[in-house]
Design an enzyme around this catalytic site. Sequence first.
Site, PDB file in Angstrom:
ATOM      1  CE1 TYR A   1      -4.397  -1.099  -0.066  1.00  0.00           C
ATOM      2  CE2 TYR A   1      -3.250  -3.033   0.790  1.00  0.00           C
ATOM      3  CZ  TYR A   1      -4.351  -2.456   0.191  1.00  0.00           C
ATOM      4  OH  TYR A   1      -5.414  -3.235  -0.151  1.00  0.00           O
TER       5      TYR A   1
ATOM      6  CD  GLU B   1      -6.732  -6.029   0.908  1.00  0.00           C
ATOM      7  OE1 GLU B   1      -5.501  -5.991   1.017  1.00  0.00           O
ATOM      8  OE2 GLU B   1      -7.386  -5.238   0.192  1.00  0.00           O
TER       9      GLU B   1
HETATM   10  C1  HEM Z   1      -6.485   2.208  -1.680  1.00  0.00           C
HETATM   11  C2  HEM Z   1      -5.783   1.559  -2.555  1.00  0.00           C
HETATM   12  C3  HEM Z   1      -6.360   0.671  -3.624  1.00  0.00           C
HETATM   13  C4  HEM Z   1      -7.493   0.788  -4.372  1.00  0.00           C
HETATM   14  C5  HEM Z   1      -8.548   1.871  -4.309  1.00  0.00           C
HETATM   15  C6  HEM Z   1      -7.539  -0.342  -5.269  1.00  0.00           C
HETATM   16  C7  HEM Z   1      -8.554  -0.581  -6.183  1.00  0.00           C
HETATM   17  C8  HEM Z   1      -8.663  -1.716  -6.951  1.00  0.00           C
HETATM   18  C9  HEM Z   1      -9.776  -2.036  -7.813  1.00  0.00           C
HETATM   19  C10 HEM Z   1     -10.986  -1.154  -8.038  1.00  0.00           C
HETATM   20  C11 HEM Z   1      -9.538  -3.231  -8.368  1.00  0.00           C
HETATM   21  C12 HEM Z   1     -10.464  -4.005  -9.321  1.00  0.00           C
HETATM   22  C13 HEM Z   1     -11.369  -4.859  -8.457  1.00  0.00           C
HETATM   23  C14 HEM Z   1     -12.310  -5.792  -9.195  1.00  0.00           C
HETATM   24  O1  HEM Z   1     -12.085  -6.130 -10.352  1.00  0.00           O
HETATM   25  O2  HEM Z   1     -13.305  -6.222  -8.591  1.00  0.00           O
HETATM   26  C15 HEM Z   1      -8.260  -3.687  -7.866  1.00  0.00           C
HETATM   27  C16 HEM Z   1      -7.653  -4.845  -8.245  1.00  0.00           C
HETATM   28  C17 HEM Z   1      -6.340  -5.120  -7.970  1.00  0.00           C
HETATM   29  N1  HEM Z   1      -5.529  -4.443  -7.109  1.00  0.00           N
HETATM   30 FE1  HEM Z   1      -5.974  -2.825  -6.038  1.00  0.00          FE
HETATM   31  N2  HEM Z   1      -6.431  -1.093  -5.064  1.00  0.00           N
HETATM   32  C18 HEM Z   1      -5.679  -0.521  -4.084  1.00  0.00           C
HETATM   33  C19 HEM Z   1      -4.483  -0.971  -3.602  1.00  0.00           C
HETATM   34  C20 HEM Z   1      -3.753  -2.002  -4.145  1.00  0.00           C
HETATM   35  C21 HEM Z   1      -2.439  -2.395  -3.722  1.00  0.00           C
HETATM   36  C22 HEM Z   1      -1.637  -1.780  -2.594  1.00  0.00           C
HETATM   37  C23 HEM Z   1      -2.046  -3.409  -4.530  1.00  0.00           C
HETATM   38  C24 HEM Z   1      -0.716  -4.104  -4.482  1.00  0.00           C
HETATM   39  C25 HEM Z   1       0.239  -3.890  -5.331  1.00  0.00           C
HETATM   40  C26 HEM Z   1      -3.147  -3.688  -5.434  1.00  0.00           C
HETATM   41  C27 HEM Z   1      -3.176  -4.671  -6.390  1.00  0.00           C
HETATM   42  C28 HEM Z   1      -4.295  -5.043  -7.110  1.00  0.00           C
HETATM   43  C29 HEM Z   1      -4.326  -6.161  -8.034  1.00  0.00           C
HETATM   44  C30 HEM Z   1      -3.156  -7.083  -8.358  1.00  0.00           C
HETATM   45  C31 HEM Z   1      -5.616  -6.205  -8.572  1.00  0.00           C
HETATM   46  C32 HEM Z   1      -6.139  -7.170  -9.641  1.00  0.00           C
HETATM   47  C33 HEM Z   1      -5.769  -6.615 -10.988  1.00  0.00           C
HETATM   48  C34 HEM Z   1      -6.340  -7.346 -12.182  1.00  0.00           C
HETATM   49  O3  HEM Z   1      -7.215  -8.230 -12.060  1.00  0.00           O
HETATM   50  O4  HEM Z   1      -5.932  -6.990 -13.269  1.00  0.00           O
HETATM   51  N3  HEM Z   1      -4.152  -2.809  -5.175  1.00  0.00           N
HETATM   52  N4  HEM Z   1      -7.751  -2.737  -7.004  1.00  0.00           N
END
Ligand code: HEM
Length: 398
Positions: free
Chosen positions: A95, A137
Amino acid sequence: MLDSRTIEIVKSTVPLLESANTALTEHFYQRMFRDNPELKDVFNLSHQKTGRQPAALFAAVLAYAKNIDNPAVLSAAVERIAHKHTGFAIQPDQYTIVGHHLLETIRELAPDAATPEVIDAWARAYGALAEIFIGREEQLYQQSEQKDGGWRGHRTFVVKEKRVESEQIVSFLLAPADGGAVADYLPGQYLNLHLSNPELEHREYRQYSLCQAPNGREYRIAVKREPGGVASNFMHDRMQLGDQLQVLPPAGDFFMEVGTETPVVLISGGVGQTPMRAMLDQLLKQGHPADIHWLHACDNGAQHAFKQDIQQRRQAHANLYSHVWYRTPAETDLPPEDYDALGLMELNAVKDRIHLDGAHYYFCGPLPFMAMVKDTLTGWGIAKEQLHYEVFGPHQQL
Ligand code: HEM
Ligand SMILES: Cc1cc2nc3c(=O)[nH]c(=O)nc-3n(C[C@H](O)[C@H](O)[C@H](O)COP(=O)(O)OP(=O)(O)OC[C@H]3O[C@@H](n4cnc5c(N)ncnc54)[C@H](O)[C@@H]3O)c2cc1C
């Protein structure tokens, strides 16, 4: 708790965010992958190339800024994203990396608007959201770990069976290499595979819906070969009986929870039937007394996965009804043995049977298919609480 000044400043940046649109998140991902290339092994890079993940992140950031004073509006999205993150084994220290690149993106794209006060407000707002995600988480990780047969992080599984289900769909039965039990899941949830092999440029995480009811011993998934798809072609062509792979615990906020009196309508297009199969299996195992409807659309008999299984179940269960549409049947595909109707799924043709008091509707398939299902059911006056859908990719509102 965020102070009112922070809330006010973040809300004032909404027009700025809207004018940048997905350029904001595209820039964010570009700089993050440049400076932290190790994250290329975490993210699904196809979702970057198609733009679907930058779009999903942008929608989340915008929704957060707009509703920062009313977090209840965001709770469903937070829950879904937290489940998604656990499937990628996201850790608290990541994060900090994401937060850094998000703030730098705002600075780089809007140097005039990004005053120290704006950056400070966004840093606080991001920190508050990150804390919510990290907390939820951790709860999910602990829940997975504490279940009978549960675990945390990666666990080695072995391919116990590889079975052709249709021209494009192969199912895999996966059991833990340690010979132990596996955790139960809610029908509709998915499994996360972490694939690594010298043939793959990056390690790849992919989600696959569990397609049978839980049995404590093994998991079954079914994978459709996607043209040009990295993981699905690897699974079809290379993954063989006895091969090992890394698996993360089941996750997902799309699952069935219904009372015994509730009629259930399961609607799928193509490989979208996988989560529905787990739901159906569970309902039949539990002797669900209310009506169950199985509605499925696919191209033709060659593409019709699990056909015999559904036919056998229909014969064995008087309260199970099915209706299948073939878009382009072959000459050898004959109604009513193989399918019921020609063309794309037409829900109005079965409205009398499936528009039932108190029914819950679960659906999955390509996005335009799901939009059609949602529009039709909503048009019949069915409440949104009775509609449940899964997107096989970064989430998108229908
Ligand atoms: C407040 C911070 C964050 C927000 C608002 C956020 C938001 C999101 C959203 C909206 C999705 C798509 C969810 C879905 O398809 O249902 C997602 C997926 C994902 N997020 Fe985050 N995220 C955050 C932090 C992080 C962090 C710290 C990481 C780590 C590196 C991360 C890694 C991922 C990954 C790997 C996916 C899946 C991507 C994919 O399917 O292509 N996220 N996140
Ligand atoms: C919750 C969930 C459950 C799922 N359940 C299932 C399931 O039960 N069964 C199943 O088969 N799948 C399921 N999926 C989808 C699965 O996770 C994979 O996304 C799917 O197998 C495709 O992966 P891939 O690596 O083969 O394709 P990818 O390499 O990820 O490519 C996906 C598609 O994008 C296209 N693409 C890639 N790069 C580009 C580019 N540069 N420009 C344009 N197009 C591009 C590819 O050609 C391909 O058609 C699920 C997904 C989710 C999120």
